[in-house]
Design a protein around this motif. Sequence first.
Motif, PDB file in Angstrom:
ATOM      1  N   ARG A 180     -91.878   4.570   6.363  1.00 25.35           N
ATOM      2  CA  ARG A 180     -90.989   5.096   5.318  1.00 25.35           C
ATOM      3  C   ARG A 180     -91.077   4.291   4.017  1.00 25.35           C
ATOM      4  NH1 ARG A 180     -90.573   7.617   9.338  1.00 25.35           N
ATOM      5  NH2 ARG A 180     -88.969   9.066  10.019  1.00 25.35           N
ATOM      6  N   ARG A 206     -84.465  -5.344   8.698  1.00 26.99           N
ATOM      7  CA  ARG A 206     -85.692  -4.938   8.009  1.00 26.99           C
ATOM      8  C   ARG A 206     -86.564  -6.149   7.696  1.00 26.99           C
ATOM      9  NH1 ARG A 206     -85.700   0.464   6.956  1.00 26.99           N
ATOM     10  NH2 ARG A 206     -87.771   0.211   6.091  1.00 26.99           N
ATOM     11  N   ARG A 245     -87.804   1.976  16.524  1.00 29.65           N
ATOM     12  CA  ARG A 245     -87.436   2.666  17.766  1.00 29.65           C
ATOM     13  C   ARG A 245     -87.321   1.689  18.924  1.00 29.65           C
ATOM     14  NH1 ARG A 245     -88.618   8.536  18.207  1.00 29.65           N
ATOM     15  NH2 ARG A 245     -89.047   9.272  16.102  1.00 29.65           N
ATOM     16  N   ASP A 276     -82.322   8.139   5.843  1.00 26.45           N
ATOM     17  CA  ASP A 276     -83.519   7.371   5.475  1.00 26.45           C
ATOM     18  C   ASP A 276     -83.732   7.334   3.963  1.00 26.45           C
ATOM     19  OD1 ASP A 276     -84.024   6.921   8.138  1.00 26.45           O
ATOM     20  OD2 ASP A 276     -85.607   8.423   8.320  1.00 26.45           O
ATOM     21  N   ARG A 318     -81.182  12.647   9.612  1.00 31.13           N
ATOM     22  CA  ARG A 318     -82.042  11.457   9.580  1.00 31.13           C
ATOM     23  C   ARG A 318     -82.735  11.317   8.213  1.00 31.13           C
ATOM     24  NH1 ARG A 318     -86.695   9.501  12.623  1.00 31.13           N
ATOM     25  NH2 ARG A 318     -87.171  11.477  13.622  1.00 31.13           N
TER      26      ARG A 318
END
Length: 217
Positions: free
Chosen positions: A120, A94, A37, A179, A175
């Motif tokens: 996640r 990532r 975020r 994801d 989302r």
Amino acid sequence: MIEIAIDGTAASGKGTLAKKLAKKYGFIHLDTGLLYRKVANELIIKKKDNSTNLEYYSFEVAKNLNFLKLKKEDLRSEKTAKLASLIATYPKLREVLNSIQKEFVNNNKSKFPGCVLDGRDIGTKILPNANFKFFIDASIDIRAKRRLLEKNISFLHENDEKCMLQSLIREMKERDMLDSSRTTSPLVPASDAHLIDTSYMNADELLLKVTKIIEGN
Ligand code: DC
């Protein structure tokens, strides 16, 4: 150091659980969604969120960002969440954020008896050898209602509420889909994770269930 990995969908209760567990056991806690975020928010501030070169800018922003001061309040909007989910599909981004998460755990190893990370891909990628792994989910309707309640808005018309709920359901579904379908570190339960559905459970009941598993009761 005892490692607890918590993964799950948005508004499933995983964040509250992670905080409560960390408090209960005196462990450190990292809400890893905040890292994604924070990058998304910075891209919005820099007006790069619609760039055709989003992948490049996400990586550049992440490399140079100070993640020490993560304030959840600034980062909670659905717009930020949606962009966070989009940039989370980029493997190079990532990698940068994965190192920050691993550094966080390693730097605190000698100072704390344990850590709790929620996100996640914690059980599958960040802490593959965690002592305990949990995958938290709930029905989409219930998760959207929880998000709406968090917003703390008093509505004039019942119709406004319905409308907002519908748009939250749509956004959260999109989302979840992004994801869980991305190629790199998708949102999937680790094979050794405890799966918990919190649709009909409050935060304290969830904490109780999880502590029973951890303490072997
Ligand atoms: O947990 P959250 O809703 O604050 O996360 C925002 C987005 O960040 C989520 O939709 C996907 C991404 N994310 C991720 O890909 N991996 C994580 N470990 C945490 C979050």
